[in-house]
Design an enzyme around this catalytic site. Structure first.
Site, short mmCIF file in Angstrom:
data_model
loop_
_atom_site.label_atom_id
_atom_site.label_comp_id
_atom_site.label_asym_id
_atom_site.label_seq_id
_atom_site.Cartn_x
_atom_site.Cartn_y
_atom_site.Cartn_z
N LYS A 79 37.67 19.37 -2.45
CA LYS A 79 38.17 18.55 -1.30
C LYS A 79 39.34 19.42 -0.28
O LYS A 79 39.66 19.05 0.55
CB LYS A 79 38.52 17.23 -1.31
CG LYS A 79 37.20 16.25 -1.51
CD LYS A 79 37.06 15.50 -0.38
CE LYS A 79 35.88 15.02 -0.49
NZ LYS A 79 35.51 14.07 0.92
N ASP A 126 38.85 8.16 -3.02
CA ASP A 126 38.73 7.79 -4.32
C ASP A 126 39.26 8.90 -5.35
O ASP A 126 38.70 8.59 -6.45
CB ASP A 126 37.14 7.57 -4.44
CG ASP A 126 36.43 8.30 -3.55
OD1 ASP A 126 36.52 9.65 -3.22
OD2 ASP A 126 35.54 7.69 -2.44
C1 PLP Z 1 33.35 15.23 -5.75
C2 PLP Z 1 33.00 14.76 -4.31
N1 PLP Z 1 31.80 15.09 -4.01
C3 PLP Z 1 31.23 14.85 -2.85
C4 PLP Z 1 31.97 13.85 -1.98
C5 PLP Z 1 31.30 13.49 -0.87
O1 PLP Z 1 32.07 13.75 0.59
P1 PLP Z 1 31.87 13.09 1.82
O2 PLP Z 1 32.69 11.70 1.69
O3 PLP Z 1 32.25 13.94 2.89
O4 PLP Z 1 30.52 12.69 1.84
C6 PLP Z 1 33.35 13.60 -2.36
C7 PLP Z 1 34.07 12.64 -1.48
O5 PLP Z 1 35.19 11.94 -1.90
C8 PLP Z 1 33.61 13.86 -3.69
O6 PLP Z 1 34.88 13.64 -4.10
#
Ligand code: PLP
Length: 407
Positions: A79, A126
């Site tokens: 992120k 989250d």
């Molecule tokens: C580990 C992980 N993968 C994927 C995502 C998905 O990203 P998005 O909310 O942009 O779809 C998140 C989002 O917080 C994440 O923490």
């Protein structure tokens, strides 16, 4: 859209016609400065791209690659690519400079630090996005305030506080926490740094989605260095879809006439992109309530309205997955067969590999496999977007213990 018969709790829709317009901000030339900026951040390194040869043989495809984002800036998730780039662009506006002319060092100079030290970045998360915002703010000498949905992991909260953020777990779901963060930012004249758009709030989410494309750019050059022609399939997991839509738009622009089949994966309890795809409307559909899933990073009920059209128009398939799919992926990556390298992949990171295992190994999915275009020539790229960001849950899952058994 064709909906396939539900098998073992998995729901799949195939998008028969992929066509549309990709936003300009996901054009390759627009993205040049994104990667250049990331490369200037202290501690930047490309994350490993791991070829799982034994798993590929076992599942009957040519190659399965996994990009291991647990190594990203020591933050255990991808992120920070979005948060750092967005914050850089916000600071450029404040300081009236162009992103083309600056790098990370510039923002850390004494002169700049003095000008930005009272800035407060506010967000909802989250876990991973909030930690990334807190880390970027802290590194640049700014402040941050972070709100988390109810039921969030205490370890994830503590990791955000360790970055100097004022952070708390609220009693609302992810989408509610986003609204609280927005209100707080307005009240204190802070900067709301959210990875999803709201009416009148688009610029920052665009920068965040642009930031995520570095991950794909790295993966394609790493594949090229291995002598592998682009992937035939890319598996992207989605929460609000800022990352999946950003990467997909970039991929469509990059591969032009030979776009790989992109498959979007979500937890069944928070499958807002899947539900939007299956509805007759062009507009996104919301999922509400607690969205109780182990895939906390994907537990979002409202698609990002900016990246939703990209997902709608260019994804090959949308999949709604029960939690066991992610658990399967975590265990395979934790203890791979043969000579494959171990990957520590958390709940939201492992769903792609889990999906491959379930679909490709099981005869009940013969038709689905055909419709998804998997065969012995397939070259599949998955992104393990997080490591063990909740270590207790990670251990419990890879040791195959359920909470009940543990008592
Ligand atoms: C580990 C992980 N993968 C994927 C995502 C998905 O990203 P998005 O909310 O942009 O779809 C998140 C989002 O917080 C994440 O923490």
């Amino acid at each position: 859209m064709i909906k396939l018969a539900e098998t073992k709790g998995l729901n799949i829709i195939i998008n028969e016609k992929t066509e549309g317009v990709v936003p300009d901000y996901l054009r390759e030339d627009e993205l040049f400065n994104v990667t250049r900026f990331h490369e200037s951040i202290d501690g930047y390194e490309r994350t490993p791209l791991i070829l799982l040869s034994d798993l590929s043989k076992e599942l009957g495809v040519s190659k399965i690659f996994v990009k291991d984002e647990s190594f990203r800036f020591g933050l255990n998730a991808f992120k920070a690519l979005g948060a750092t780039y967005a914050i850089a662009r916000i600071l450029c506006e404040k300081l009236s400079v162009n992103i083309e002319d600056v790098d990370f060092k510039f923002f850390r100079s004494d002169e700049v630090r003095d000008k930005i030290k009272d800035m407060v970045f506010v967000t909802a998360t989250d876990g991973n996005h909030g930690r990334a915002v807190a880390w970027a703010a802290n590194t640049l000498g700014c402040k941050s305030i972070v709100y988390m949905p109810k039921g969030s992991s205490i370890t994830r909260l503590e990791n955000i506080r360790k970055e100097g953020a004022e952070a708390e777990i609220t009693d609302v779901n992810y989408d509610g926490a986003v609204r609280i963060a927005k209100k707080k930012a307005d009240e204190i004249d802070g900067v709301f740094v959210q990875d999803t758009a709201l009416p009148g709030y688009e610029k920052i989410p665009v920068w965040i989605s642009q930031g995520y494309t570095t991950m794909a750019k790295e993966a394609f050059s790493q594949m090229k260095e291995e002598g592998v022609k682009g992937p035939t399939h890319i598996l992207l997991q989605a929460g609000v879809g800022a990352y999946a839509g950003g990467v997909l738009g970039y991929v469509v622009n990059l591969f032009k006439d030979e776009v790989p089949k992109v498959i979007i994966l979500e937890p069944e309890k928070a499958d807002c992109i899947f539900k939007s795809a299956i509805s007759d409307k062009k507009e996104p559909v919301f999922v509400t309530g607690d969205m109780d899933t182990i895939m906390a990073g994907l537990a979002c009920g409202e698609p990002n309205p900016l990246t939703w059209p990209v997902l709608r128009d260019f994804s090959h398939a949308f999949v709604s997955c029960p939690d066991y799919v992610a658990e399967e992926g975590m265990r395979i990556l934790a203890s791979p067969k043969g000579d494959d390298r171990k990957i520590v992949s958390g709940e939201s990171g492992a769903v792609g590999v889990g999906f491959l295992k379930v679909i490709l190994e099981n005869r009940d999915f013969c038709y689905d496999k055909k419709m998804l275009g998997f065969d012995e020539n397939s070259v599949v790229l998955c992104f393990s977007t997080e490591g063990d960001t909740d270590p207790d849950s990670y251990k419990r899952i890879i040791n195959k213990l359920t909470i009940k058994e543990e008592k």
